[in-house]
Design an enzyme around this catalytic site. Structure first.
Site, PDB file in Angstrom:
ATOM      1  N   GLY A  96     -23.664  -9.373  75.277  1.00  0.00           N
ATOM      2  CA  GLY A  96     -22.764  -9.208  76.424  1.00  0.00           C
ATOM      3  C   GLY A  96     -22.740  -7.748  76.861  1.00  0.00           C
ATOM      4  N   TRP A 130     -25.950  -6.951  78.612  1.00  0.00           N
ATOM      5  CA  TRP A 130     -25.976  -7.547  79.949  1.00  0.00           C
ATOM      6  C   TRP A 130     -25.468  -6.531  80.990  1.00  0.00           C
ATOM      7  CZ3 TRP A 130     -21.968  -8.303  83.416  1.00  0.00           C
ATOM      8  CH2 TRP A 130     -22.263  -9.094  84.533  1.00  0.00           C
ATOM      9  N   HIS A 131     -24.476  -5.705  80.569  1.00  0.00           N
ATOM     10  CA  HIS A 131     -23.881  -4.772  81.529  1.00  0.00           C
ATOM     11  C   HIS A 131     -24.848  -3.681  81.969  1.00  0.00           C
ATOM     12  CE1 HIS A 131     -20.146  -6.705  80.366  1.00  0.00           C
ATOM     13  NE2 HIS A 131     -19.623  -6.188  81.454  1.00  0.00           N
ATOM     14  N   GLY A 132     -25.755  -3.305  81.109  1.00  0.00           N
ATOM     15  CA  GLY A 132     -26.673  -2.254  81.519  1.00  0.00           C
ATOM     16  C   GLY A 132     -27.679  -1.935  80.434  1.00  0.00           C
ATOM     17  N   PHE A 167     -24.199  -3.592  87.839  1.00  0.00           N
ATOM     18  CA  PHE A 167     -24.658  -4.446  86.743  1.00  0.00           C
ATOM     19  C   PHE A 167     -25.398  -5.662  87.288  1.00  0.00           C
ATOM     20  CE2 PHE A 167     -20.587  -2.630  84.901  1.00  0.00           C
ATOM     21  CZ  PHE A 167     -21.246  -1.511  84.448  1.00  0.00           C
TER      22      PHE A 167
END
Lengths: 400, 483
Positions: free
Chosen positions: B317, B320-322, B483
């Site tokens: 997770g 996923w943001h960066g 993102f």
């Protein structure tokens, strides 16, 4: 007894209609009141010329000057314009005797890039082609085509005769802003910092009166030099020198063909700033000067009245002793390491337009041509070494 | 194009809404086609070069979905694997390939060149949205799907850039419902009001926090008070920035008659980290839970496996943001928090005592501080910057008084804290009837008051809208759009 469900369905559209009206009218009323107030008060003087507001005292740091200047020249139509960054904006006075009788305007802006200067020139030409252009060139990341002053948005540059209408709409749009509202409220309530004459009152030149306030607020000349002496603060090489040089080539070519006189100069930052900013890439700086000379020489061969003078380096003006050495609070020629005073600008203007060199200036200002450039660059390095030897304490943290 | 721009509010939205209802009177399919066109324009106005990537992703995923649905009785799991792999490769290539090259260079000491790749805006969102459709198709939760509806679902402009991440059952049935294509004054009123509140959160609070509080963390090694106050400001700014965006998306969609589920529910009122994740970026939390945590086995295979699954889910997770180790650490910290919380719960299982009011307050404060400390990594451009801020928070950089802030900065900080901690959120104000469960989840509020189309609310919404319009020229980008 009415059925509650029926009541709800019948009254809902009415209440929603009233709700839409309330939202819309409230928003509209607030916006109209705000825009009108801002437009009338005009705290940033974005649509003033020949009005009383121009003479109103302003904060020492005036905001969004590109807005004020682009409007002012549209009305004033200057014959002589100065272009460049804040160094030119502060350094070149518009009341020089040299241009007595001519309409002079300082179009330089804080953080202004080469591209900004070109846009300013094109903008003012839409209304009146300047006869004389005095242009301060900055090496480093300001020598670029892209925008340097973030307030100088492309929409401010005139494209044609519809500019007055377009500009009015733009001014109205800018008036719908929170920052302008805050400033308007300050002006109306008397809390605005009214310290010095507006730049419009001095034809775009940032006055000494304003600079004194700014220097006081920022801790004075000595403090500024303390910072620059701590370590090198390289300004960085220009990102795309060739593209910017080509732009210089095109612009000077266009204007020269129409008879415009050009005086270009390299900014006389203080010797310590010269060392701090560019000493680590002296080769690139030298090559840049050579490239400029190539462009200017080509123009001159076409019969253009154009000169390029280098005021930078380690001469009598730029090597002025700093407050840490003299014990004086102020300097004669500099506000701080990066910005020279109008007195220097006055000498520079005379130097740029007179054939005989001024005695007082001594070695200040060397005309760069194909014949003089290599000797000049060699002298430049020699004088730099001499300066470092003579000023070991000031330059101890710098690594040329 | 962004929501907080003149061109969106005064040109794009009025044209799209008018066109939608005009066409809907003739034919619902035309209205859907119009919305698809508008969505592609909205997306393409960010950068037209993104469009082929989006269109390829939609087309291939639609075909993959049909492929999975064809003869689904046989449950060809490899079809799902191939389809998901396509999405992960697409995402991996555009978002993570340079991250892996940099990591390899760091470890091996090589100097492999980076690729000059354009990162399409919203790629994480439209990829995850479509992966969910593929998985649901495989599990038989989708029987058939029309291309136009699928295309709109995957490209719908209110959420394509920064979410929420929707599941097909939340929106596709609404596209198929003919009643929704009729103009509803109530939908307009609620939609516009929520949009204005979201715009206010973004322009009046988040952006003001950003422009007034930045000096606190500007230094390389911020001091104790600067670090704490700076992180508090960032924590609040992030919430108002992202939840503002989500509110705008919900509001805009509501104007078209389509309801998007809530994405935030007063996250800083959470009393535990798991509670926080039920309130923060709810659509992502649910996606990770449904499609990753449960797929890994969830809590069905014992405590240790549960902890492993929690850690893996939160690490991914975070990623996923960066494409940065700071996001991985951020996710890892939250995974650790969740493991600690579940471990603590297990230890406390036999205690019958009800938690006191004081312990509830303590839980809330502790949760908030833990979340704020984790944001240090989320905010930092690199690990060194994150550790510098953490060192500042621990007092390692010394203590000095804050002199760089003016009254306005303190004012906006206090106002934003009061709103985040003690006032009802947008859902409680506008959507409480539709989301009854969220009202009970949320906690302390200084006042309760449901929206209704009356004079008081009309004045408030009108005033906020006017202030927003006055602030648009100072608008900053959305943090979560990257993102």
């Amino acid at each position: 007894m009415p059925n509650s469900d029926t009541m709800t369905t019948q009254s809902a559209p009415d209440s929603l209609r009233r709700y839409f009206w309330t939202v819309g009218l409230t928003a509209l009323a607030v916006l109209i009141a705000t825009v009108t107030t801002n437009y009338v008060v005009d705290p940033y003087l974005i649509h003033q010329w020949d009005t009383k507001l121009v003479q109103r005292l302003s904060p020492a740091q005036q905001k969004i000057m590109p807005w004020a200047k682009t409007y002012a020249v549209y009305r004033y139509r200057p014959e002589v314009v100065y272009l460049g960054s804040s160094r030119t904006e502060i350094g070149l006075p518009t009341d020089a005797q040299l241009f007595a009788g001519k309409r002079v305007f300082n179009l330089a802006v804080k953080g202004g890039s080469f591209g900004d200067a070109v846009n300013m020139l094109r903008h003012t030409t839409v209304f009146h082609r300047p006869e004389i252009v005095v242009w301060g060139l900055d090496y480093g990341n300001q020598f670029k085509e892209e925008n340097g002053n973030s307030d100088f948005i492309p929409a401010l540059v005139a494209k044609g005769p519809s500019y007055p209408i377009w500009r009015t709409l733009l001014n109205i749009k800018r008036s719908a802003s929170m920052d302008m509202t805050e400033e308007s409220l300050k002006v109306l309530s008397g809390f605005s910092e009214q310290k010095c004459r507006s730049q419009l009152a001095t034809y775009g030149h940032k006055s000494s009166q304003c600079l004194e306030h700014i220097m006081r607020d920022e801790g004075g000349t000595a403090k500024a030099f303390d910072k620059v002496m701590q370590k090198n603060k390289p300004s960085g090489n220009p990102l795309d020198v060739q593209a910017t040089l080509q732009l210089l080539d095109r612009v000077t070519d266009d204007y020269c063909r129409q008879g415009t006189i050009f005086r270009l100069y390299l900014q006389p930052v203080h010797a310590l700033a010269e060392l701090s900013y560019w000493a680590t890439h002296q080769e690139d700086l030298d090559n840049w000067k050579r490239s400029l000379v190539t462009v200017i020489d080509a123009r001159r061969r076409q019969g253009c009245d154009i000169r390029l003078v280098d005021f930078s380096g380690f001469n009598r003006i730029t090597s002025e002793e700093i407050p840490q050495s003299t014990g004086h609070e102020n300097m004669q020629y500099y506000w701080e390491h990066s910005h020279y005073r109008s007195e220097v600008g006055q000498i520079m203007l005379e130097q740029l337009f007179r054939k005989d060199r001024l005695e007082v200036a001594g070695d200040f200002g060397v005309e760069l041509t194909g014949e003089t450039i290599e000797q000049h660059l060699s002298d430049f390095r020699k004088k730099r070494s001499e300066y470092i030897t003579r000023h070991p304490r000031e330059t101890s943290n710098m690594t040329p | 194009m962004v929501f907080n721009s003149y061109s969106f509010i005064f040109i794009f939205l009025p044209i799209v809404v008018s066109g939608f209802y005009f066409l809907a009177r003739k034919n619902n399919q035309w209205a859907i086609a119009w919305l698809i066109l508008a969505s592609l324009c909205f997306y393409g106005l960010w950068d037209y070069r993104y469009l082929p990537i989006l269109l390829s992703s939609i087309s291939i995923n639609y075909l993959a979905c049909k492929w999975i649905l064809a003869n689904n009785q046989a449950k060809h799991s490899w079809r799902l694997t191939v389809s998901i792999s396509f999405n992960l490769i697409l995402l991996g290539f555009f978002k993570y390939v340079n991250f892996f090259i940099v990591s390899i260079n760091d470890v091996s000491g090589n100097n492999l060149p980076l690729l000059n790749i354009l990162l399409p805006v919203g790629i994480s969102y439209f990829t995850f949205t479509q992966i969910a459709v593929l998985v649901d198709a495989y599990h038989g939760k989708i029987q058939a799907i029309k291309f136009t509806q699928y295309c709109l679902f995957a490209s719908y402009f209110p959420y394509i850039v920064a979410g929420p991440i929707l599941r097909h059952q939340e929106l596709l049935p609404q596209f198929a419902d003919t009643k929704r294509y009729r103009i509803s004054a109530e939908n307009f009123a609620i939609g516009i009001s929520i949009f204005v509140f979201g715009l206010g959160k973004k322009l009046l609070i988040a952006d003001t926090l950003g422009s007034t509080m930045w000096p606190l963390l500007a230094a390389d090694n911020p001091k104790f008070l600067h670090a704490w106050l700076g992180m508090l400001a960032y924590t609040l700014r992030l919430y108002f920035d992202f939840s503002g965006y989500s509110d705008m998306a919900i509001g805009v969609s509501r104007v078209f008659g389509f309801k998007i589920p809530i994405n935030f529910n007063s996250p800083y009122k959470a009393t535990s980290v798991s509670d926080f994740w039920q309130r923060w970026h709810i659509s992502l939390s649910q996606f990770l839970k449904n499609y990753l945590y449960i797929s890994l086995g969830g809590n069905r295979k014992g405590q240790l496996v549960r902890y492993r699954n929690l850690m893996l889910t939160m690490l991914l997770g975070g990623l996923w943001h960066g494409a940065n180790w700071t996001f991985v650490i951020w996710g890892g910290l939250h995974g650790l928090y969740l493991c600690m919380q579940h471990g603590w719960k297990t230890l406390q299982k036999n205690r019958k005592q009800k938690p006191s009011a004081a312990s509830a307050v303590a839980s809330r404060v502790l949760t908030f501080v833990a979340v704020m400390v984790a944001w240090v990594f989320f905010r930092a451009p690199d690990m060194a910057s994150a550790f510098a801020v953490l060192a500042g928070m621990a007092g390692g950089n010394g203590i000095s008084m804050i002199t760089s802030l003016d009254v306005q900065a303190y004012g906006i900080l206090i106002v934003s804290a009061v709103i985040a901690f003690w006032l009802p959120n947008t859902n409680e104000l506008f959507l409480s009837d539709e989301n009854k469960e969220t009202k009970s989840v949320s906690s302390v509020s200084l006042f309760r008051g449901d929206w209704s189309p009356n004079l008081r609310w009309g004045l408030a919404v009108g005033l906020i809208f006017a202030l927003c319009v006055l602030s648009i020229d100072q608008a900053k980008g959305f943090i979560y759009a990257q993102f």
